[in-house]
Design a protein around this motif. Structure first.
Motif, PDB file in Angstrom:
ATOM      1  N   LEU A 119     -24.260  -5.475  -4.284  1.00 31.46           N
ATOM      2  CA  LEU A 119     -24.003  -4.106  -3.832  1.00 31.46           C
ATOM      3  C   LEU A 119     -25.269  -3.401  -3.368  1.00 31.46           C
ATOM      4  CD1 LEU A 119     -21.328  -2.765  -6.321  1.00 31.46           C
ATOM      5  CD2 LEU A 119     -21.045  -3.591  -3.996  1.00 31.46           C
ATOM      6  N   ASN A 120     -26.419  -3.977  -3.688  1.00 30.24           N
ATOM      7  CA  ASN A 120     -27.659  -3.394  -3.183  1.00 30.24           C
ATOM      8  C   ASN A 120     -27.784  -3.605  -1.677  1.00 30.24           C
ATOM      9  OD1 ASN A 120     -28.627  -2.557  -5.756  1.00 30.24           O
ATOM     10  ND2 ASN A 120     -29.060  -4.701  -6.199  1.00 30.24           N
ATOM     11  N   MET A 121     -27.076  -4.605  -1.198  1.00 31.71           N
ATOM     12  CA  MET A 121     -27.002  -4.857   0.246  1.00 31.71           C
ATOM     13  C   MET A 121     -28.369  -4.982   0.890  1.00 31.71           C
ATOM     14  SD  MET A 121     -23.717  -2.457   1.123  1.00 31.71           S
ATOM     15  CE  MET A 121     -23.914  -1.238  -0.156  1.00 31.71           C
ATOM     16  N   GLU A 152     -27.900   6.096   2.932  1.00 30.31           N
ATOM     17  CA  GLU A 152     -26.635   6.834   2.871  1.00 30.31           C
ATOM     18  C   GLU A 152     -25.468   5.944   3.237  1.00 30.31           C
ATOM     19  OE1 GLU A 152     -26.440  10.691   4.712  1.00 30.31           O
ATOM     20  OE2 GLU A 152     -28.560  11.097   4.320  1.00 30.31           O
ATOM     21  N   LYS A 154     -25.177   2.838   2.647  1.00 31.43           N
ATOM     22  CA  LYS A 154     -24.845   1.996   1.488  1.00 31.43           C
ATOM     23  C   LYS A 154     -23.782   2.643   0.607  1.00 31.43           C
ATOM     24  CE  LYS A 154     -29.239  -0.483   0.770  1.00 31.43           C
ATOM     25  NZ  LYS A 154     -30.336  -0.739  -0.193  1.00 31.43           N
ATOM     26  N   ASP A 155     -23.981   3.927   0.322  1.00 32.70           N
ATOM     27  CA  ASP A 155     -23.002   4.628  -0.507  1.00 32.70           C
ATOM     28  C   ASP A 155     -21.643   4.702   0.175  1.00 32.70           C
ATOM     29  OD1 ASP A 155     -25.007   4.961  -2.280  1.00 32.70           O
ATOM     30  OD2 ASP A 155     -25.064   7.154  -2.221  1.00 32.70           O
ATOM     31  N   ILE A 156     -21.684   4.905   1.490  1.00 28.88           N
ATOM     32  CA  ILE A 156     -20.421   4.990   2.225  1.00 28.88           C
ATOM     33  C   ILE A 156     -19.673   3.669   2.159  1.00 28.88           C
ATOM     34  CG2 ILE A 156     -19.412   5.264   4.531  1.00 28.88           C
ATOM     35  CD1 ILE A 156     -21.540   7.303   5.158  1.00 28.88           C
ATOM     36  N   ILE A 158     -19.762   1.392  -0.179  1.00 30.10           N
ATOM     37  CA  ILE A 158     -19.146   1.238  -1.501  1.00 30.10           C
ATOM     38  C   ILE A 158     -17.950   2.160  -1.648  1.00 30.10           C
ATOM     39  CG2 ILE A 158     -19.524   1.447  -3.985  1.00 30.10           C
ATOM     40  CD1 ILE A 158     -22.414   0.750  -3.555  1.00 30.10           C
ATOM     41  N   SER A 159     -18.096   3.380  -1.164  1.00 26.29           N
ATOM     42  CA  SER A 159     -16.995   4.339  -1.239  1.00 26.29           C
ATOM     43  C   SER A 159     -15.774   3.847  -0.472  1.00 26.29           C
ATOM     44  CB  SER A 159     -17.460   5.686  -0.688  1.00 26.29           C
ATOM     45  OG  SER A 159     -16.372   6.564  -0.545  1.00 26.29           O
ATOM     46  N   TRP A 161     -15.018   0.708   0.324  1.00 25.85           N
ATOM     47  CA  TRP A 161     -14.436  -0.451  -0.353  1.00 25.85           C
ATOM     48  C   TRP A 161     -13.649  -0.007  -1.584  1.00 25.85           C
ATOM     49  CZ3 TRP A 161     -17.354  -4.892  -3.308  1.00 25.85           C
ATOM     50  CH2 TRP A 161     -16.463  -5.942  -3.521  1.00 25.85           C
ATOM     51  N   ALA A 162     -14.254   0.894  -2.366  1.00 24.79           N
ATOM     52  CA  ALA A 162     -13.566   1.389  -3.562  1.00 24.79           C
ATOM     53  C   ALA A 162     -12.224   2.006  -3.188  1.00 24.79           C
ATOM     54  CB  ALA A 162     -14.442   2.400  -4.291  1.00 24.79           C
TER      55      ALA A 162
ATOM     56  N   GLY B 166     -10.815   2.028  -7.898  1.00 23.02           N
ATOM     57  CA  GLY B 166     -11.451   0.997  -7.087  1.00 23.02           C
ATOM     58  C   GLY B 166     -12.896   0.779  -7.497  1.00 23.02           C
ATOM     59  N   LEU B 167     -13.618   1.857  -7.754  1.00 25.22           N
ATOM     60  CA  LEU B 167     -14.993   1.726  -8.227  1.00 25.22           C
ATOM     61  C   LEU B 167     -15.037   0.942  -9.527  1.00 25.22           C
ATOM     62  CD1 LEU B 167     -16.996   5.049  -7.660  1.00 25.22           C
ATOM     63  CD2 LEU B 167     -17.589   2.727  -6.926  1.00 25.22           C
ATOM     64  N   ILE B 170     -14.442  -2.716  -8.781  1.00 26.39           N
ATOM     65  CA  ILE B 170     -15.582  -3.369  -8.138  1.00 26.39           C
ATOM     66  C   ILE B 170     -16.733  -3.559  -9.114  1.00 26.39           C
ATOM     67  CG2 ILE B 170     -17.429  -2.951  -6.461  1.00 26.39           C
ATOM     68  CD1 ILE B 170     -15.235  -1.662  -4.677  1.00 26.39           C
ATOM     69  N   SER B 177     -23.831  -7.701  -8.678  1.00 28.54           N
ATOM     70  CA  SER B 177     -25.208  -7.388  -9.055  1.00 28.54           C
ATOM     71  C   SER B 177     -25.528  -5.981  -8.572  1.00 28.54           C
ATOM     72  CB  SER B 177     -26.172  -8.378  -8.416  1.00 28.54           C
ATOM     73  OG  SER B 177     -26.096  -8.314  -7.013  1.00 28.54           O
ATOM     74  N   TYR B 180     -28.465   0.056  -9.804  1.00 23.57           N
ATOM     75  CA  TYR B 180     -28.437   1.500  -9.784  1.00 23.57           C
ATOM     76  C   TYR B 180     -28.401   2.125 -11.160  1.00 23.57           C
ATOM     77  CZ  TYR B 180     -27.143   0.848  -4.897  1.00 23.57           C
ATOM     78  OH  TYR B 180     -27.095   0.473  -3.591  1.00 23.57           O
ATOM     79  N   ILE B 189     -21.115   8.951  -4.992  1.00 24.99           N
ATOM     80  CA  ILE B 189     -20.077   8.274  -4.224  1.00 24.99           C
ATOM     81  C   ILE B 189     -18.766   9.047  -4.260  1.00 24.99           C
ATOM     82  CG2 ILE B 189     -18.656   6.199  -4.104  1.00 24.99           C
ATOM     83  CD1 ILE B 189     -21.113   4.629  -5.046  1.00 24.99           C
TER      84      ILE B 189
END
Lengths: 193, 193
Positions: A119-121, A152, A154-156, A158-159, A161-162, B166-167, B170, B177, B180, B189
DNA sequence: CTTAAATCTTTACAGCGTAAAGATTGAGTT
DNA sequence: AACTCAATCTTTACGCTGTAAAGATTTAAG
């Protein structure tokens, strides 16, 4: 069209296919190696020539379904402008609709999941989950074009996907009752934010 | 402090507690009725005096964990202004953090889930999932205060639940990994939208 | 044609859920 | 205090499961 002989000829793929059918028809609870073997017309222990355990067969089945899932996701944005947010919506909608069409697959794919995602991508992470990779790449492309800084985005990602993953989880729960035209409703919910 | 006697004295609760411990320590895959019975010092079939099947014990365990989950959610907004969006954020953050602290519980609670929710939210639906009910009521309260029509709030409720659920899904995947400080990141998020 | 490797069968074993029947205990009635 | 019954627990047993081990059959390579 192979006649019954000592060697099956295509047992490995046969087991994967029969296993997925069994999951679809009776659910993972009623899945067993012996039943899958029987469906393929072979003996109890035959699968052990191709898979070293029940878990290995299940993994192969998960990979097969994930491939199918990934193919549908790719198809959903085939004719889209990949620099436009519209493409992200299409992809997200496809993510959820796949599991609405195949409710059994959600639990099957994600319980005891094979998903390995960084998730750190950092672009060096071991990300073996192509659906997430599709969403990640597309989102970076769209929002970079809009001038947004990487942190920013990155957060989007994850958001996003969630949201779609959570929607899929909720809408495939057995007891959920819903009267919506989900195809449209999902878009509303995703876009709302 | 009960000495070993023919009757256990508190077997029903003992089985639920031992079962949850087993899930926590070894995961659902290694859970079995016989092992739980052994942990309680009773015979194979003893649980059948209190639960008519393995599934019934699992349900009781799920309900027990859900009660604990619900209690933590309530506590998270105890001192908040329930007319403010801040309360929703607190609740959502608590939802996700619960599963980050107890990763095993996510799959345990939602695979073969007991959740029965009416997403139409007509106030007559059979909604037996208190965490969702908490989120639903709080969200309606906050957004009604802000003058938003009920139909729009419905979508927001689903969107909120999808996001935190969803969070949780995930972030509890085994291979994830992440580097954060999730406590803060989750808030970012959730709020982002 | 021989041999080795791949593929499948047979047999066996321990662990599982749970049905059935019987043992033990405690609570209530008399 | 003795009896009774229901609740609780044990024992035994059955069929299903994953899978280890050894052997049979087939294919492929030399």
């Amino acid at each position: 069209m192979a006649e019954k002989s000592y060697h099956h000829g295509n047992l490995k793929e046969g087991l994967i296919e029969a296993g997925i059918n069994l999951i679809n028809e009776e659910g993972e609870k009623h899945f067993s190696l012996r039943r899958v073997a029987a469906l393929c017309g072979v003996s109890n222990a035959a699968p052990y020539s191709h898979f070293k355990s029940k878990e290995e067969l299940l993994k192969a089945m998960q990979n097969h379904v994930t491939d199918q899932f990934t193919a549908e996701l790719k198809k959903s944005i085939k004719d889209e402008d990949l620099d436009s947010p519209t493409a992200i919506i299409k992809l997200g909608k496809c993510y959820v609709m796949f599991f609405i069409r195949n409710p059994q697959y959600f639990e099957f794919l994600f319980s005891q999941s094979l998903v390995r995602v960084d998730l750190n991508m950092n672009d060096d992470g071991a990300n073996n989950y192509p659906p997430f990779e599709l969403l990640r790449k597309l989102t970076f492309r769209v929002f970079r074009k809009m001038g947004m800084p990487k942190n920013e985005i990155k957060d989007i990602v994850i958001s996003e996907w969630a949201t779609v993953h959570g929607l899929a989880a909720i809408l495939t729960m057995k007891g959920i009752s819903y009267d919506y035209d989900w195809e449209q409703k999902i878009e509303d919910i995703i876009v709302h934010k």
